[in-house]
Write a protein that holds these residues in place. Structure first.
Motif, PDB file in Angstrom:
ATOM      1  N   VAL A 157       0.839  -1.205   0.000  1.00 15.48           N
ATOM      2  CA  VAL A 157       0.000   0.000   0.000  1.00 15.48           C
ATOM      3  C   VAL A 157       0.873   1.255   0.000  1.00 15.48           C
ATOM      4  O   VAL A 157       0.620   2.220  -0.731  1.00 15.48           O
ATOM      5  N   THR A 158       1.934   1.234   0.825  1.00 18.09           N
ATOM      6  CA  THR A 158       2.831   2.401   0.902  1.00 18.09           C
ATOM      7  C   THR A 158       3.509   2.650  -0.443  1.00 18.09           C
ATOM      8  O   THR A 158       3.605   3.798  -0.900  1.00 18.09           O
ATOM      9  N   ASN A 159       3.969   1.585  -1.089  1.00 19.29           N
ATOM     10  CA  ASN A 159       4.624   1.742  -2.397  1.00 19.29           C
ATOM     11  C   ASN A 159       3.656   2.262  -3.455  1.00 19.29           C
ATOM     12  O   ASN A 159       4.036   3.049  -4.330  1.00 19.29           O
ATOM     13  N   VAL A 160       2.402   1.835  -3.361  1.00 20.00           N
ATOM     14  CA  VAL A 160       1.382   2.335  -4.293  1.00 20.00           C
ATOM     15  C   VAL A 160       1.175   3.835  -4.075  1.00 20.00           C
ATOM     16  O   VAL A 160       1.125   4.618  -5.038  1.00 20.00           O
ATOM     17  N   LEU A 161       1.064   4.259  -2.816  1.00 12.20           N
ATOM     18  CA  LEU A 161       0.895   5.691  -2.515  1.00 12.20           C
ATOM     19  C   LEU A 161       2.121   6.493  -2.957  1.00 12.20           C
ATOM     20  O   LEU A 161       1.992   7.599  -3.495  1.00 12.20           O
ATOM     21  N   ALA A 162       3.316   5.933  -2.726  1.00 12.37           N
ATOM     22  CA  ALA A 162       4.550   6.629  -3.109  1.00 12.37           C
ATOM     23  C   ALA A 162       4.622   6.803  -4.625  1.00 12.37           C
ATOM     24  O   ALA A 162       4.964   7.884  -5.133  1.00 12.37           O
ATOM     25  N   LYS A 163       4.297   5.735  -5.360  1.00 10.08           N
ATOM     26  CA  LYS A 163       4.332   5.837  -6.826  1.00 10.08           C
ATOM     27  C   LYS A 163       3.286   6.840  -7.323  1.00 10.08           C
ATOM     28  O   LYS A 163       3.561   7.649  -8.220  1.00 10.08           O
ATOM     29  N   ALA A 164       2.092   6.791  -6.726  1.00 10.14           N
ATOM     30  CA  ALA A 164       1.027   7.722  -7.124  1.00 10.14           C
ATOM     31  C   ALA A 164       1.441   9.167  -6.835  1.00 10.14           C
ATOM     32  O   ALA A 164       1.167  10.078  -7.630  1.00 10.14           O
ATOM     33  N   ALA A 165       2.130   9.380  -5.699  1.00  7.69           N
ATOM     34  CA  ALA A 165       2.612  10.729  -5.353  1.00  7.69           C
ATOM     35  C   ALA A 165       3.606  11.224  -6.407  1.00  7.69           C
ATOM     36  O   ALA A 165       3.536  12.378  -6.861  1.00  7.69           O
ATOM     37  N   LYS A 166       4.528  10.343  -6.810  1.00  9.45           N
ATOM     38  CA  LYS A 166       5.509  10.721  -7.841  1.00  9.45           C
ATOM     39  C   LYS A 166       4.829  10.995  -9.180  1.00  9.45           C
ATOM     40  O   LYS A 166       5.215  11.914  -9.907  1.00  9.45           O
ATOM     41  N   MET A 167       3.818  10.194  -9.495  1.00  5.74           N
ATOM     42  CA  MET A 167       3.079  10.395 -10.755  1.00  5.74           C
ATOM     43  C   MET A 167       2.390  11.757 -10.776  1.00  5.74           C
ATOM     44  O   MET A 167       2.199  12.365 -11.830  1.00  5.74           O
ATOM     45  N   GLU A 168       2.039  12.249  -9.581  1.00  7.63           N
ATOM     46  CA  GLU A 168       1.389  13.574  -9.481  1.00  7.63           C
ATOM     47  C   GLU A 168       2.403  14.714  -9.394  1.00  7.63           C
ATOM     48  O   GLU A 168       2.021  15.877  -9.365  1.00  7.63           O
ATOM     49  N   GLY A 169       3.702  14.375  -9.301  1.00  6.40           N
ATOM     50  CA  GLY A 169       4.728  15.417  -9.317  1.00  6.40           C
ATOM     51  C   GLY A 169       5.516  15.589  -8.035  1.00  6.40           C
ATOM     52  O   GLY A 169       6.464  16.382  -7.976  1.00  6.40           O
ATOM     53  N   ALA A 170       5.152  14.855  -6.968  1.00  9.69           N
ATOM     54  CA  ALA A 170       5.913  14.951  -5.717  1.00  9.69           C
ATOM     55  C   ALA A 170       7.262  14.238  -5.868  1.00  9.69           C
ATOM     56  O   ALA A 170       7.409  13.343  -6.703  1.00  9.69           O
ATOM     57  N   GLN A 171       8.249  14.650  -5.067  1.00 10.64           N
ATOM     58  CA  GLN A 171       9.557  13.987  -5.067  1.00 10.64           C
ATOM     59  C   GLN A 171       9.756  13.271  -3.737  1.00 10.64           C
ATOM     60  O   GLN A 171       9.337  13.773  -2.694  1.00 10.64           O
ATOM     61  N   ILE A 172      10.407  12.103  -3.784  1.00  7.78           N
ATOM     62  CA  ILE A 172      10.651  11.322  -2.562  1.00  7.78           C
ATOM     63  C   ILE A 172      12.137  11.008  -2.474  1.00  7.78           C
ATOM     64  O   ILE A 172      12.745  10.526  -3.442  1.00  7.78           O
ATOM     65  N   PHE A 173      12.741  11.299  -1.319  1.00 13.46           N
ATOM     66  CA  PHE A 173      14.166  11.023  -1.082  1.00 13.46           C
ATOM     67  C   PHE A 173      14.301  10.125   0.146  1.00 13.46           C
ATOM     68  O   PHE A 173      13.920  10.520   1.250  1.00 13.46           O
ATOM     69  N   GLU A 174      14.818   8.921  -0.070  1.00 12.94           N
ATOM     70  CA  GLU A 174      15.111   8.023   1.053  1.00 12.94           C
ATOM     71  C   GLU A 174      16.536   8.287   1.543  1.00 12.94           C
ATOM     72  O   GLU A 174      17.293   9.035   0.941  1.00 12.94           O
ATOM     73  N   LYS A 175      16.868   7.677   2.682  1.00 14.00           N
ATOM     74  CA  LYS A 175      18.211   7.829   3.299  1.00 14.00           C
ATOM     75  C   LYS A 175      18.573   9.307   3.479  1.00 14.00           C
ATOM     76  O   LYS A 175      19.717   9.722   3.264  1.00 14.00           O
ATOM     77  N   THR A 176      17.565  10.097   3.835  1.00 10.62           N
ATOM     78  CA  THR A 176      17.769  11.547   3.987  1.00 10.62           C
ATOM     79  C   THR A 176      17.159  12.016   5.310  1.00 10.62           C
ATOM     80  O   THR A 176      16.051  12.553   5.351  1.00 10.62           O
ATOM     81  N   PRO A 177      17.860  11.781   6.428  1.00 10.87           N
ATOM     82  CA  PRO A 177      17.295  12.187   7.718  1.00 10.87           C
ATOM     83  C   PRO A 177      17.225  13.708   7.866  1.00 10.87           C
ATOM     84  O   PRO A 177      18.141  14.418   7.436  1.00 10.87           O
ATOM     85  N   VAL A 178      16.141  14.178   8.446  1.00  9.46           N
ATOM     86  CA  VAL A 178      16.011  15.597   8.789  1.00  9.46           C
ATOM     87  C   VAL A 178      16.628  15.796  10.167  1.00  9.46           C
ATOM     88  O   VAL A 178      16.254  15.127  11.133  1.00  9.46           O
ATOM     89  N   GLU A 179      17.581  16.716  10.244  1.00  9.49           N
ATOM     90  CA  GLU A 179      18.254  16.954  11.520  1.00  9.49           C
ATOM     91  C   GLU A 179      17.504  17.961  12.379  1.00  9.49           C
ATOM     92  O   GLU A 179      17.522  17.876  13.603  1.00  9.49           O
ATOM     93  N   LYS A 180      16.837  18.916  11.718  1.00  5.65           N
ATOM     94  CA  LYS A 180      16.091  19.926  12.490  1.00  5.65           C
ATOM     95  C   LYS A 180      15.069  20.613  11.589  1.00  5.65           C
ATOM     96  O   LYS A 180      15.310  20.822  10.401  1.00  5.65           O
ATOM     97  N   ILE A 181      13.918  20.913  12.182  1.00  9.78           N
ATOM     98  CA  ILE A 181      12.929  21.765  11.518  1.00  9.78           C
ATOM     99  C   ILE A 181      13.288  23.209  11.860  1.00  9.78           C
ATOM    100  O   ILE A 181      13.519  23.542  13.028  1.00  9.78           O
ATOM    101  N   LEU A 182      13.369  24.046  10.851  1.00  7.89           N
ATOM    102  CA  LEU A 182      13.809  25.439  11.052  1.00  7.89           C
ATOM    103  C   LEU A 182      12.598  26.353  11.201  1.00  7.89           C
ATOM    104  O   LEU A 182      11.673  26.325  10.384  1.00  7.89           O
ATOM    105  N   VAL A 183      12.630  27.156  12.266  1.00  6.57           N
ATOM    106  CA  VAL A 183      11.490  28.009  12.619  1.00  6.57           C
ATOM    107  C   VAL A 183      11.985  29.434  12.824  1.00  6.57           C
ATOM    108  O   VAL A 183      13.018  29.664  13.454  1.00  6.57           O
ATOM    109  N   LYS A 184      11.229  30.395  12.294  1.00  8.26           N
ATOM    110  CA  LYS A 184      11.547  31.805  12.520  1.00  8.26           C
ATOM    111  C   LYS A 184      10.237  32.551  12.792  1.00  8.26           C
ATOM    112  O   LYS A 184       9.269  32.393  12.046  1.00  8.26           O
ATOM    113  N   ASP A 185      10.217  33.332  13.866  1.00  4.90           N
ATOM    114  CA  ASP A 185       9.006  34.078  14.254  1.00  4.90           C
ATOM    115  C   ASP A 185       7.784  33.163  14.314  1.00  4.90           C
ATOM    116  O   ASP A 185       6.710  33.479  13.798  1.00  4.90           O
TER     117      ASP A 185
END
Length: 814
Positions: A157-185
């Protein structure tokens, strides 16, 4: 080799489980193509990979049922669109009941499911045996069967959603940990990854069990924590029929799924085990992870599975699984924008039903982000239903030991949690206890729900029929009408706004014409841009350029966030909920009582309904306002915490001369329904507008300020209403026969025309009351002459339309 990432995006979705992929797909599908999903390891490597893959539509609430039905249809649609397999098998699902109470609960859920066209059949013991020949049905009373439910492969199911997301134009990057969410004001501006920074306008936290830690890093409260979740997979079984329905036996805490000739047996047990208990942190590198076996913990439930399916007794165990699943304080999801940081959304906290839920949750998250509001009632899933303390380790690690079991536990009406209690006690808590209070949780507070009579134990005895606290509510409501009742109002949310622009800003965010005169109050709503009701509150002018706002206890974070988001920053805003206690004295003798403990004038001529002023009670200066949520003459007294015990004792002592009774929240809720007063979260929400709810008296089109939602409200006003609020009572009314709650279908003859939102039994009028909404060409006055029915647990009851509230509103103006 360093990865080349884009340097900016509209949205970053963090987390490549089923929820994150669903959000990315829906955002891209709805037009936000510049969406990037970042996964720290591989897709599904958190908890999605080990999910049991049950796809059930029937939830404990109608909101969840609606989202789960959407998920099922989405997975079928995307399988065709992508050409990949979800492994979806619609072999049906059965939930069995071995007690009358459980059968009553299942029948109530099945009745509510009709509102969303979910196919649910009430089934007999005989029919269950036909559908599931290998079951031991000795103690089974009946159950429900969902022929279109089934199971799916979580990774598929996850792979189906991921492929559908890419087909709609979204990009997916694996092995890419987020170290911090950046916030201002207090607004999202980007994320930092090990491969560089990405600027963005929005971030979605879809990181499952890591979400609380990620939020904590930027001072955002995300109340969830993982438990250890257990299941076994047997060796192949010769006598196991193929394509059996999924079987749920809530009373035994079991779910059972046939898969390729083997059986998966899983549990949702009381007294669950919190995971990672030593440090209270989920390791960042925990991928495709499992815990050591704990057979001692699992064994009692394995025994129960042998009783339900005797063929399991001789089965070998191929796999014993124990892995983490995160749970929230109330077993509902965490969706929506966080109160602390603008444009930071959550889509997590699925309480082990993420496969069935994520399709719908991804859709509403995307709609919420794109529109800036929701047009359906999702408060029960909104992260803003919680407060900061809910995500503290002390609170959440204890609470989740109970909430995992709640998933399959009885969903009793009025049920109170046992864990993580006594977070905030009132200054006179011990006195209330001595008076016989049975406490429930209201926000952070322990609040009296009812008071035991005649030395009875102040404890709930849960039931789907007659409530053990009915005698208390009968006494409390009748005594309020005849004499005077003392009500605890402290948990109600209280905010103050000060500044030269305070009045004009309130005019802009409120629909009513806010009275700018010291001591005058205004009942009003605040709307979203679509005209849906976001808040329901009272505004009172305390002094020049100084206003106090009172709203519901449950909506403290939600309402505060809405107000702060829409007022200018040059105003002083304070949440003063915990600074003041509030006691309400209501009833015909309330004026006599308060006059005896104060030298101020409380006569009708000098203290009119809807006004407030500072007075002296005993030796203390307090603010008193003449308002009444119970529909009787009465006064709300706002007291500094340090003076609370003194004034409480004064009221109780003098109250003996006026037949004062302590009264709980159940009495107040009953009396507000007798008075025709609506409750935000039950009777009104962003799904309703003021015309539908009959609240158009709280709209001012004459004031010069253009209030939020006015444009769409004018469009609504110009059209014929196709849905409206209705007050109902049963023709034959006995307390708890049936127990009216909410989400019960309303019929005109044999056609469903609406559903209920609130229910109570009125002892003052000897009526089973219900509020709701109907879609009908006929007016309420016309419907009053027709045959209307309410359906509860698959049984219909004849209704009477109450064209006017039961209580005469003159009582509060005396």
């Amino acid at each position: 080799m360093d990865k080349k990432l884009p340097t900016n995006a509209k949205v970053i979705v963090i987390g490549g489980g089923i929820a994150g992929c669903s959000v990315a797909y829906h955002l891209a599908k709805y037009g936000w193509k510049d969406t990037i999903l970042l996964e720290r390891d591989q897709l599904t490597s958190g908890t999605t990979w080990h999910a049991a893959g049950l796809v059930g539509q029937l939830g404990a609430s109608s909101t969840i049922t609606r989202l789960r039905k959407y998920s099922l249809n989405l997975y079928k649609e995307l399988e065709k669109k992508t050409g990949l397999s979800t492994g979806l098998k619609q072999n049906g699902a059965i939930t069995v009941a071995s007690t009358p109470e459980r059968l009553q609960e299942l029948l109530r859920q099945a009745t509510a499911a009709q509102l969303f066209d979910v196919n649910v059949e009430a089934v007999s013991k005989k029919r269950i045996k036909e559908l599931y020949p290998v079951i031991n049905d000795e103690d089974i009373l009946g159950g429900v069967y969902m022929p279109e439910d089934g199971q799916a492969d979580p990774v598929g199911v996850t792979n189906v959603l991921a492929k559908a997301a890419k087909m709609e134009g979204a990009q997916i990057f694996e092995k890419t940990p987020v170290e911090k969410i950046l916030v201002k004001d207090k607004k999202v501006v980007g994320v930092q990854t090990k491969f560089g920074k990405i600027d963005c306008e929005y971030v979605v936290i879809a990181t499952g069990m890591w979400s609380r830690q990620i939020g904590e890093d930027i001072d955002v409260s995300i109340p969830l924590y993982p438990n250890e979740h257990f299941y076994i997979i047997t060796e192949p079984l010769d006598k196991l029929p193929k394509n059996l329905p999924v079987l749920r036996d809530y009373n035994s805490c079991l779910y059972l799924k046939e898969d390729a000739g083997k059986m998966l047996v899983g549990i949702f047990e009381p007294n669950a085990k919190p995971a990672f208990k030593e440090k209270g942190l989920v390791p960042e590198d925990f991928s495709f992870g499992e815990f050591p076996d704990d057979f001692d913990h699992f064994e009692p439930y394995l025994e129960k599975s042998f009783q339900r399916l005797p063929l399991l007794k001789t089965a070998g165990i191929r796999k014993f699984f124990s892995g983490p699943e995160s749970f929230t304080p109330d077993t509902q999801y965490l969706l929506g924008e966080t109160p602390e940081v603008n444009n930071l959304f959550t889509c997590c906290g699925f309480n082990s039903i993420g496969i069935a839920s994520s399709g719908g949750a991804g859709r509403v998250t995307a709609e919420w982000m794109i529109n800036g509001y929701m047009s359906e009632d999702l408060f029960s899933l909104d992260i803003k239903r919680f407060q900061k303390f809910h995500s503290s380790k002390k609170f959440i690690m204890e609470r989740v030991t109970e909430t995992l079991g709640d998933l399959y536990g009885m969903h009793w009406p009025y049920k109170q949690h046992k864990t993580s209690r006594d977070q905030r006690l009132l200054p006179y808590h011990d006195e209330l206890k001595k008076a016989g209070a049975c406490f429930g949780v209201s926000g952070e507070y322990e609040r009296p729900m009812w008071y035991a009579l005649n030395g009875e134990k102040p404890e709930y005895k849960y039931s789907f029929e007659y409530q053990n606290w009915y005698p208390s509510v009968e006494f409390e409501t009748k005594n309020t009408v005849a004499n005077v009742g003392l009500y605890e109002l402290s948990p109600f949310s209280k905010y103050e706004i000060r500044g030269r622009a305070a009045h004009s800003e309130l005019q802009r965010i409120c629909t009513a014409n806010i009275k700018n005169e010291v001591g005058r109050s205004t009942y009003t709503q605040m709307l979203n841009e679509a005209g849906g009701i976001e808040t329901d509150l009272t505004v009172i002018c305390i002094d020049k350029n100084h206003f106090r706002i009172i709203s519901s206890a449950a909506t403290r974070t939600h309402d505060k966030t809405h107000i702060k988001k829409h007022i200018t920053t040059n105003l002083e805003f304070n949440d003063i909920t915990d600074d003041l206690v509030c006691l309400g004295i209501f009833g015909p003798k309330s004026r006599n009582l308060i006059t005896k403990i104060s030298k101020d004038d409380f006569t009708n001529e000098t203290f009119k309904f809807g006004t407030g002023k500072f007075v002296t009670i005993g030796t203390q200066k307090v603010w008193v306002q003449r308002l009444s949520y119970v529909g009787e003459l009465g006064f709300e007294i706002y007291i500094n915490n340090k003076d609370a015990i003194e004034i409480y004792q004064l009221i109780v002592k003098e109250g003996k001369n006026h037949n004062l009774s302590h009264c709980g929240s159940h009495a107040m809720d009953t009396m507000r329904m007798e008075s025709g007063f609506l409750h935000w979260g039950h009777d009104i929400s962003p799904e309703e507008n003021q015309y539908e709810a009959g609240l158009n008296f709280a709209i001012s089109y004459k004031k010069k300020e253009n209030f939020i939602g006015k444009k769409n409200l004018l469009k609504i006003k110009s059209k014929k209403l196709d849905r409206r609020f209705i007050m109902l009572s049963l023709m034959d009314s006995d307390p708890g026969q049936p127990l009216l709650l909410h989400e019960e279908p309303i019929y005109l003859n044999d056609k469903v025309i609406g559903s209920t939102t609130s229910g109570n039994y009125s002892f003052n009028y000897s009526k089973n009351l219900s509020f709701g909404y109907v879609k009908s060409e006929y007016s309420n006055e016309e419907l009053a002459k027709m045959n209307l029915y309410i359906e509860v647990a698959k049984k219909k009851y004849l209704l009477k339309v109450e064209v006017n509230p039961l209580k005469d509103k003159q009582a509060r103006y005396l």
